[in-house]
Design a protein around this motif. Structure first.
Motif, PDB file in Angstrom:
ATOM      1  N   ALA A 287      43.345 -29.053  56.096  1.00  0.00           N
ATOM      2  CA  ALA A 287      42.911 -27.688  55.791  1.00  0.00           C
ATOM      3  C   ALA A 287      43.226 -27.333  54.354  1.00  0.00           C
ATOM      4  O   ALA A 287      42.426 -26.691  53.673  1.00  0.00           O
ATOM      5  N   GLU A 288      44.373 -27.796  53.875  1.00  0.00           N
ATOM      6  CA  GLU A 288      44.745 -27.538  52.480  1.00  0.00           C
ATOM      7  C   GLU A 288      43.777 -28.248  51.540  1.00  0.00           C
ATOM      8  O   GLU A 288      43.358 -27.685  50.531  1.00  0.00           O
ATOM      9  N   PHE A 289      43.402 -29.471  51.875  1.00  0.00           N
ATOM     10  CA  PHE A 289      42.439 -30.225  51.073  1.00  0.00           C
ATOM     11  C   PHE A 289      41.109 -29.487  51.015  1.00  0.00           C
ATOM     12  O   PHE A 289      40.501 -29.347  49.954  1.00  0.00           O
TER      13      PHE A 289
ATOM     14  N   ASP B 296      37.159 -26.262  48.162  1.00  0.00           N
ATOM     15  CA  ASP B 296      36.337 -25.050  48.132  1.00  0.00           C
ATOM     16  C   ASP B 296      36.515 -24.281  46.835  1.00  0.00           C
ATOM     17  O   ASP B 296      35.594 -23.618  46.373  1.00  0.00           O
ATOM     18  N   THR B 297      37.683 -24.366  46.220  1.00  0.00           N
ATOM     19  CA  THR B 297      37.904 -23.642  44.970  1.00  0.00           C
ATOM     20  C   THR B 297      37.484 -24.451  43.751  1.00  0.00           C
ATOM     21  O   THR B 297      37.184 -23.880  42.715  1.00  0.00           O
TER      22      THR B 297
ATOM     23  N   ASN C 216      29.219 -21.648  45.450  1.00  0.00           N
ATOM     24  CA  ASN C 216      27.954 -20.957  45.184  1.00  0.00           C
ATOM     25  C   ASN C 216      26.992 -21.188  46.344  1.00  0.00           C
ATOM     26  O   ASN C 216      27.256 -21.977  47.240  1.00  0.00           O
ATOM     27  N   ASP C 217      25.857 -20.526  46.286  1.00  0.00           N
ATOM     28  CA  ASP C 217      24.843 -20.651  47.319  1.00  0.00           C
ATOM     29  C   ASP C 217      24.321 -22.091  47.364  1.00  0.00           C
ATOM     30  O   ASP C 217      23.829 -22.615  46.365  1.00  0.00           O
ATOM     31  N   PRO C 218      24.427 -22.773  48.501  1.00  0.00           N
ATOM     32  CA  PRO C 218      23.965 -24.164  48.586  1.00  0.00           C
ATOM     33  C   PRO C 218      22.473 -24.322  48.296  1.00  0.00           C
ATOM     34  O   PRO C 218      22.035 -25.374  47.832  1.00  0.00           O
TER      35      PRO C 218
END
Length: 120
Positions: A34-36, A41-42, A49-51
């Motif tokens: 989850a940390e990965f 994600d950041t 952004n919008d895929p």
């Protein structure tokens, strides 16, 4: 935890007759994964952004996606993976793919504008 250590804990799979290496035992309860994901994600513009931007029809949006890709720490690997997979279309690793080939610039749908014809 460092990014390289997190990458080492992810199962890599495999296609051979051997068993893929098992991730080392961690003291956490799966929170490393989850940390990965939160870290990725950041860091990755395609996740923040919008895929749809990476598969846009308008050339201005495609150029925006290419510019965002240039800030990505995984740009070279993304492009190499897209070339290996023969991606049919979209922006991958800062390059535009159309019909499985890298093109310099995606042309919009329909007839080109007269100004584009004169410039060429």
């Amino acid at each position: 935890m460092r990014l390289t250590a997190l990458l080492d804990t992810l199962p890599q799979g495999g296609s051979g007759p051997w068993d893929p290496p098992q991730p080392p035992a961690t003291s956490g309860t799966g929170s490393d994964s989850a940390e990965f994901n939160r870290l990725m994600d950041t860091l990755l513009p395609c996740r923040t952004n919008d895929p749809e931007l990476w598969f846009a029809e308008h050339s201005t949006q495609v150029e925006q996606a290419k510019a965002l890709c240039r800030t990505c720490p995984l740009m070279e690997g993304c492009l190499a993976g897209a070339l290996d997979r023969n991606e049919p279309w979209g922006v991958w690793g800062g390059e535009v793919f159309v019909d499985g080939a890298v093109v310099a610039r995606k042309r919009g749908r329909g007839r080109p504008r007269k100004s584009e014809i004169v410039a060429a």
